[in-house]
Structures are given as structure tokens and as C-alpha cells.
Design an enzyme around this catalytic site. Sequence first.
Site, PDB file in Angstrom:
ATOM      1  N   ARG A  43      14.757 -20.086  35.226  1.00  0.00           N
ATOM      2  CA  ARG A  43      15.774 -19.686  34.276  1.00  0.00           C
ATOM      3  C   ARG A  43      15.192 -19.596  32.861  1.00  0.00           C
ATOM      4  NH1 ARG A  43      20.648 -23.673  34.377  1.00  0.00           N
ATOM      5  NH2 ARG A  43      18.945 -25.053  33.727  1.00  0.00           N
ATOM      6  N   ARG A  56       0.837  -1.205   0.000  1.00  0.00           N
ATOM      7  CA  ARG A  56       0.000   0.000   0.000  1.00  0.00           C
ATOM      8  C   ARG A  56       0.869   1.250   0.000  1.00  0.00           C
ATOM      9  NH1 ARG A  56      -2.903   1.570   3.943  1.00  0.00           N
ATOM     10  NH2 ARG A  56      -1.648   0.605   5.564  1.00  0.00           N
ATOM     11  N   ARG A 108      -4.553  -2.035  -6.944  1.00  0.00           N
ATOM     12  CA  ARG A 108      -5.447  -2.423  -5.851  1.00  0.00           C
ATOM     13  C   ARG A 108      -6.561  -1.388  -5.675  1.00  0.00           C
ATOM     14  NH1 ARG A 108      -3.334  -3.688   0.191  1.00  0.00           N
ATOM     15  NH2 ARG A 108      -1.491  -4.207  -1.055  1.00  0.00           N
ATOM     16  N   ASN A 136       6.919   1.866   2.241  1.00  0.00           N
ATOM     17  CA  ASN A 136       7.295   0.901   1.208  1.00  0.00           C
ATOM     18  C   ASN A 136       8.161   1.500   0.108  1.00  0.00           C
ATOM     19  OD1 ASN A 136       6.012  -1.405   2.305  1.00  0.00           O
ATOM     20  ND2 ASN A 136       4.036  -0.650   1.596  1.00  0.00           N
ATOM     21  N   GLN A 172       5.964 -10.060   2.328  1.00  0.00           N
ATOM     22  CA  GLN A 172       5.583  -8.743   2.816  1.00  0.00           C
ATOM     23  C   GLN A 172       6.771  -7.793   2.729  1.00  0.00           C
ATOM     24  OE1 GLN A 172       2.258  -9.719   6.162  1.00  0.00           O
ATOM     25  NE2 GLN A 172       4.363 -10.138   6.785  1.00  0.00           N
TER      26      GLN A 172
END
Length: 221
Positions: free
Chosen positions: A156, A10, A69, A20, A102
Amino acid sequence: MKTIAIIPARGGSKRLPYKNRLALGGIPLIVHSILYAQQHDFIDDIYVSTDDEVIKNIALQYGVKVIDRPVAISGDLEPTVSALKNVLEQIGEVVENVILLQPTNPLRPKELLKDAFEVYQKNNCDSLFTVTRNHQKLGKLSNGVFIPFNYTIGQRSQDLEPLFYENGLLYITKANLIQEDIIISDKAFPFEVDHIFATIDIDTVEDFQYSELILNNYSNE
């Protein structure tokens, strides 16, 4: 039967605007996933699904196909499977396997996809996704009190019961499942990854800075 890779990207992002497109290691974030997909000859076609013209042009420059899209499935709250389903509907071809990469998980071990795809085929999986073991002591807060979840106080770390998280590095799914709005089925194979790249998932400025640090260190090895 075809195997395709889909990279949903997107244009919008509230916490890290235009993430992106941002340059990581000298190339846009989305390009890392494109180049990774292009290294594998069992992928027949690579598609970028986007609502952003800049991202579209970047993808075309790197020789992959772009699916526009629709705005209706480009919002912050829209599930990823909507973009995958839309790609399958728009290309109108018979596809058997879909590999989801992705862009916010830009760094992946070189052999990861090859090894995962071999397991996917060998075991006749309907879906596969990558997981990483958690080594932290987790708990929840209730009325101001910390309640341990996966350990007892004083235990632990090395004795913790093994718990795993979905790291987002990659997903492989039968196309028919995506048509049913499913990426990870009830019988999905959890492919374990023990690598520093599994800790990267970019959503904020701090995430991006961390990924730059890891990329620089990895490049210097």
C-alpha cells in the site's frame, strides 16, 4: 553580518524560451521571487544575477540590485553556484548568509522563509534546503522489466518508506561555503514542506500552465 537574497535569472532557456520574463498572474515570473524576498526585513539586500537586459530592467523597476552575469557562466550547463559566487565577488562586501530564490519556483508559502530562517539560525546551520515527501511508487526499467525501488508489488502507498525530494523552493547557505562552490553541505538541514507549491518547478510550457492553474486556485481561496 549581512544576509542577502540572490535570484539567478538567465535570459536563455531551450525548452521554454525567455521563461523568466513570462507573465504569471500578470507579472513577470522573476518578480514573484523579488516580491517574496521584499516581504522579509532580515534580508539586507536583494540581487538579481542576469545576462539579459530585459530581465535587468524589470528587476531595477522593482527596486532591487542587479549583477551583470558574464557570458562565460550563463550557459545551460553552468551550475547555479557559479552565479551566486559571481555575485559575492562583484559586490565585494562581507556577507554571512545567502538566500537563494530560484525564479522557476515562483510560488512559496507565505511563512516559509521566515520559519526556515529561524530554524537555520537556531540550529547554527551552515546550510538549509527545502524538501517534500514523495508518495509515489518508484522503480526503474532494466532490459524491459520494471524493478520496484521503494516498495514491493502489492504494498500500500501509505506503507511506503518515507522518501523525500529537493523541491527547490529555497536555500540558505553560509557565504563562505559558496566561495567553495557549495550550496548544500553534508550537514545541511532538510526543511520539510508539505504544500502544493512544492510541486511547481517551471521548465516547460506544461509546467507554466500548471503553475497558472495552481496560482489561480490559490488566489480564489
